[in-house]
Design a protein around this motif. Sequence first.
Motif, short mmCIF file in Angstrom:
data_model
loop_
_atom_site.label_atom_id
_atom_site.label_comp_id
_atom_site.label_asym_id
_atom_site.label_seq_id
_atom_site.Cartn_x
_atom_site.Cartn_y
_atom_site.Cartn_z
N MET A 135 -115.69 -71.15 63.34
CA MET A 135 -115.25 -71.87 64.52
C MET A 135 -115.80 -71.81 65.62
O MET A 135 -115.64 -72.60 66.66
N TYR A 178 -111.66 -69.68 60.94
CA TYR A 178 -111.13 -68.84 61.72
C TYR A 178 -111.70 -67.29 61.37
O TYR A 178 -112.34 -67.13 60.12
N ASN A 229 -106.18 -74.52 63.48
CA ASN A 229 -107.47 -74.29 63.70
C ASN A 229 -108.21 -75.56 63.97
O ASN A 229 -109.08 -75.83 64.90
#
Length: 254
Positions: A135, A178, A229
């Motif tokens: 991410m 993540y 996310n």
Amino acid sequence: MRVAVISGASSGMGREFVKMTAQRGGIDEIWVIARRKERLEALQTEVRVPLRLLPLDLTREESYGEYSALLERHKPDVAFLVNASGFGKFGRYDEIPLEDSVNMIELNCKSMVRVTTLTLPYMKAGGRIVQVDSMSAFQPVPYMSIYGATKAFVLSYARSLNVELRPRNIKVMAFCPYWVQTEFFDHAWETSKTAVTNYNKIYTAEEVVRVAMRDSEKGRDVCVPGLSNKLQVVATKLLPHKLIMKIWMKQQKH
Ligand SMILES: NC(=O)c1ccc[n+]([C@@H]2O[C@H](COP(=O)([O-])OP(=O)(O)OC[C@H]3O[C@@H](n4cnc5c(N)ncnc54)[C@H](OP(=O)(O)O)[C@@H]3O)[C@@H](O)[C@H]2O)c1
């Protein structure tokens, strides 16, 4: 011979990709790459598909000669390629040794390009590539600045390669998880334990790789596991990166 090639197979997400690829079936052999041979040997006891162990250090030039020679000798049909070798270091610019920074670029970017480019001549229509990204690809990340930059490279590379490979019907996906509970943190904390301290949530490798396998099979070009996310990624596209970095710095108490 239908083959899957998976780097970073000795631990974390790469290892999970090996296990799930073996469970899916349709593959005669999985070529597993990492430096720790004993870990790769142990993995063979956990999967039914034969593994070909490639104990290679992907930061070393000679590893690519060995890998190319193996491809040339066996001429496999590589149906699935996962580049999961990689590492990150936490810390301010002057806390991370220059050698670590350069090695991060070497492994996270250059080795991915090399393995992908060498493997592509052995892939046919229907083949899939997963480039393990993060991410942190979507925004600059102070105190993980080189790591974040390597992952931005991966995102750009994976997405554009996916477009170039359309005529060959080979799909490339940037897999952007993540935080995931793996040995990643053992290496990242070596340089600083105080630079990054706030982890909202930490996923298991199994949780996120399951999503990656599904999204890759669907032909997605980017995979971000978890709704919160996905929303965060949308925010990085809508808000100025100055503000996104300010929020990150506040979260990390800088
Ligand atoms: N964990 C997270 O929170 C997280 C989040 C987003 C993205 N990622 C990314 O996910 C990828 C996989 O990391 P992970 O979390 O699964 O960490 P990990 O458990 O530390 O796995 C890293 C893998 O890379 C291999 N590797 C390291 N240096 C290598 C080298 N020089 N040559 C060949 N292989 C090498 C390691 O094997 P050997 O040591 O045996 O060589 C290991 O198999 C990385 O690109 C990481 O940046 C991680």
